[in-house]
Design a protein around this motif. Structure first.
Motif, PDB file in Angstrom:
ATOM      1  N   LYS A  41       6.006  16.368 -11.069  1.00  0.00           N
ATOM      2  CA  LYS A  41       6.105  17.643 -11.761  1.00  0.00           C
ATOM      3  C   LYS A  41       7.256  18.451 -11.212  1.00  0.00           C
ATOM      4  O   LYS A  41       7.405  18.576 -10.001  1.00  0.00           O
ATOM      5  CB  LYS A  41       4.833  18.461 -11.526  1.00  0.00           C
TER       6      LYS A  41
ATOM      7  N   SER B 208       8.461  22.238 -11.418  1.00  0.00           N
ATOM      8  CA  SER B 208       8.089  23.561 -11.902  1.00  0.00           C
ATOM      9  C   SER B 208       9.209  24.539 -11.603  1.00  0.00           C
ATOM     10  O   SER B 208       9.593  24.715 -10.452  1.00  0.00           O
ATOM     11  CB  SER B 208       6.818  24.043 -11.198  1.00  0.00           C
TER      12      SER B 208
ATOM     13  N   GLU C 209       7.503  15.735 -15.523  1.00  0.00           N
ATOM     14  CA  GLU C 209       6.943  16.780 -16.376  1.00  0.00           C
ATOM     15  C   GLU C 209       7.562  18.116 -15.974  1.00  0.00           C
ATOM     16  O   GLU C 209       7.535  18.488 -14.804  1.00  0.00           O
ATOM     17  CB  GLU C 209       5.431  16.780 -16.121  1.00  0.00           C
TER      18      GLU C 209
ATOM     19  N   ASN D 250       7.609  22.153 -15.951  1.00  0.00           N
ATOM     20  CA  ASN D 250       6.695  23.278 -16.099  1.00  0.00           C
ATOM     21  C   ASN D 250       7.395  24.566 -15.732  1.00  0.00           C
ATOM     22  O   ASN D 250       8.388  24.543 -15.015  1.00  0.00           O
ATOM     23  CB  ASN D 250       5.528  23.133 -15.104  1.00  0.00           C
TER      24      ASN D 250
END
Ligand code: FES
Length: 84
Positions: A2, A4, A37, A39
């Motif tokens: 992830k 972010s 991913e 975010n």
């Protein structure tokens, strides 16, 4: 994995929106959409260090739309390769 990106007020003013747009492009360009991913995150506590982001637990600071590809290649891609 992830990634972010901080969209707190300070990072927002420093261009986090453009950094995110650029990251979306890079994720496609390097074909890592299925492993990384993206975010948005709240303030990461490093407001004076440029746009901040977290790659899993690792802090990345000083992002801007101009250097994001370089940082992506140096700090994000090696981690993605390691995790494969
Ligand atoms: S607003 Fe981004 S680290 Fe504080």
């Amino acid at each position: 994995m992830k990634l972010s990106i901080c969209v707190g007020s300070s990072c927002h003013l420093k261009g986090s929106y453009d950094v995110i747009e650029e990251l979306k492009r890079l994720v496609k360009k390097y074909d890592v959409e299925d492993v990384l991913e993206l975010n948005a995150s709240f303030c990461l506590g490093h407001c004076s260090d440029g746009v901040s982001a977290k790659l899993d637990d690792e802090l990345i600071t000083g992002l801007n739309p101009e250097n994001v590809e370089e940082i992506f290649l140096k700090q994000v891609m090696p981690k993605i390769k390691e995790s494969k």
